[in-house]
Motif scaffolding. Structure first.
Motif, PDB file in Angstrom:
ATOM      1  N   GLN A 144       0.824  -1.204   0.000  1.00  0.00           N
ATOM      2  CA  GLN A 144       0.000   0.000   0.000  1.00  0.00           C
ATOM      3  C   GLN A 144       0.863   1.261   0.000  1.00  0.00           C
ATOM      4  O   GLN A 144       0.570   2.223  -0.691  1.00  0.00           O
ATOM      5  N   ILE A 145       1.946   1.259   0.739  1.00  0.00           N
ATOM      6  CA  ILE A 145       2.822   2.429   0.794  1.00  0.00           C
ATOM      7  C   ILE A 145       3.473   2.688  -0.562  1.00  0.00           C
ATOM      8  O   ILE A 145       3.635   3.837  -0.971  1.00  0.00           O
ATOM      9  N   ASP A 146       3.818   1.609  -1.283  1.00  0.00           N
ATOM     10  CA  ASP A 146       4.384   1.773  -2.620  1.00  0.00           C
ATOM     11  C   ASP A 146       3.334   2.307  -3.592  1.00  0.00           C
ATOM     12  O   ASP A 146       3.630   3.121  -4.462  1.00  0.00           O
ATOM     13  N   LYS A 147       2.096   1.832  -3.446  1.00  0.00           N
ATOM     14  CA  LYS A 147       1.003   2.314  -4.282  1.00  0.00           C
ATOM     15  C   LYS A 147       0.783   3.806  -4.066  1.00  0.00           C
ATOM     16  O   LYS A 147       0.635   4.577  -5.023  1.00  0.00           O
ATOM     17  N   ASP A 148       0.767   4.225  -2.793  1.00  0.00           N
ATOM     18  CA  ASP A 148       0.583   5.640  -2.463  1.00  0.00           C
ATOM     19  C   ASP A 148       1.727   6.481  -3.014  1.00  0.00           C
ATOM     20  O   ASP A 148       1.520   7.578  -3.536  1.00  0.00           O
ATOM     21  N   GLU A 149       2.940   5.957  -2.908  1.00  0.00           N
ATOM     22  CA  GLU A 149       4.097   6.679  -3.424  1.00  0.00           C
ATOM     23  C   GLU A 149       4.023   6.833  -4.940  1.00  0.00           C
ATOM     24  O   GLU A 149       4.341   7.893  -5.483  1.00  0.00           O
ATOM     25  N   GLN A 150       3.592   5.795  -5.631  1.00  0.00           N
ATOM     26  CA  GLN A 150       3.437   5.879  -7.081  1.00  0.00           C
ATOM     27  C   GLN A 150       2.382   6.903  -7.465  1.00  0.00           C
ATOM     28  O   GLN A 150       2.563   7.665  -8.412  1.00  0.00           O
ATOM     29  N   GLU A 151       1.262   6.928  -6.729  1.00  0.00           N
ATOM     30  CA  GLU A 151       0.210   7.909  -7.012  1.00  0.00           C
ATOM     31  C   GLU A 151       0.720   9.330  -6.805  1.00  0.00           C
ATOM     32  O   GLU A 151       0.405  10.226  -7.587  1.00  0.00           O
ATOM     33  N   LEU A 152       1.520   9.532  -5.751  1.00  0.00           N
ATOM     34  CA  LEU A 152       2.088  10.853  -5.513  1.00  0.00           C
ATOM     35  C   LEU A 152       3.064  11.246  -6.623  1.00  0.00           C
ATOM     36  O   LEU A 152       3.102  12.402  -7.053  1.00  0.00           O
ATOM     37  N   GLU A 153       3.854  10.287  -7.079  1.00  0.00           N
ATOM     38  CA  GLU A 153       4.788  10.559  -8.172  1.00  0.00           C
ATOM     39  C   GLU A 153       4.047  10.934  -9.444  1.00  0.00           C
ATOM     40  O   GLU A 153       4.438  11.863 -10.153  1.00  0.00           O
TER      41      GLU A 153
END
Length: 185
Positions: A72-81
């Motif tokens: 989930q943290i990687d998903k959130d980071e990708q969305e922010l990117e």
């Protein structure tokens, strides 16, 4: 046959089998704990995966095959990117005349010299052609929409009014005189 079993089932063999069974039970419990923690970190319904993981070996294999690919943290980071990249791309555009890539604050196209923005006559900031007032200094922009300014600067409490095209210029509305202003007159 029992004689053969008694020869093979020695106390050392019994100890070894108890240790192996204990290790398998520990491994089984740890695999359930790992599935629950991993499912939680990936943002899935972890308690359903905990129930599936109770099935020895098959549950863990099923989870490994069907789990989400990202935490989930990687998903959130990708969305922010992605949001950051979109925001950066919004700073750029294309010239309407030639299609040359231009930045948001360009006043003219560097390729075809087409005027992209107007300049504020008072503060010199670049203005979007659709704006009717400069957001930096509050100067109206456009033909008949200019305000009469006393001494070059408006009074801080003065309200800006604009008249429709072709109509007589609107009169400036001044704030009601305060007690200090009345004493000065």
């Amino acid at each position: 046959m029992s004689e053969l079993m008694s020869q093979l089932w020695t106390p050392q063999m019994q100890t070894a089998s108890v240790v192996i069974i204990a290790l398998l039970v520990i491994l089984y419990v740890l695999s359930i704990v790992w599935v629950v923690r991993d499912a939680y970190r990936r943002g899935t319904v972890w308690f359903i995966w905990a129930i599936v993981a109770l099935i020895p070996l098959v549950g863990v294999i099923a989870y490994l095959l069907m789990r989400p690919p990202l935490l989930q943290i990687d998903k959130d980071e990708q969305e922010l990117e992605v949001a950051l990249k979109q925001r950066q791309l919004m700073q750029y555009g294309e010239c309407a005349t030639c299609g040359y890539p231009v930045e948001a604050d360009y006043i003219i196209c560097p390729n075809c010299h087409q005027r992209l923005k107007n300049l504020c006559p008072t503060c010199g900031h670049a203005l979007d052609p659709s704006w009717t007032v400069c957001p930096y200094c509050a100067t109206p922009v456009g033909g008949p929409r200019r305000r009469a300014v006393q001494g070059g600067r408006p009074h801080p409490n003065q309200r800006l009014t604009t008249a429709p095209r072709g109509a007589a210029p609107a009169q400036q509305q001044r704030p009601a005189p305060s007690s200090e202003g009345a004493q000065e007159r």
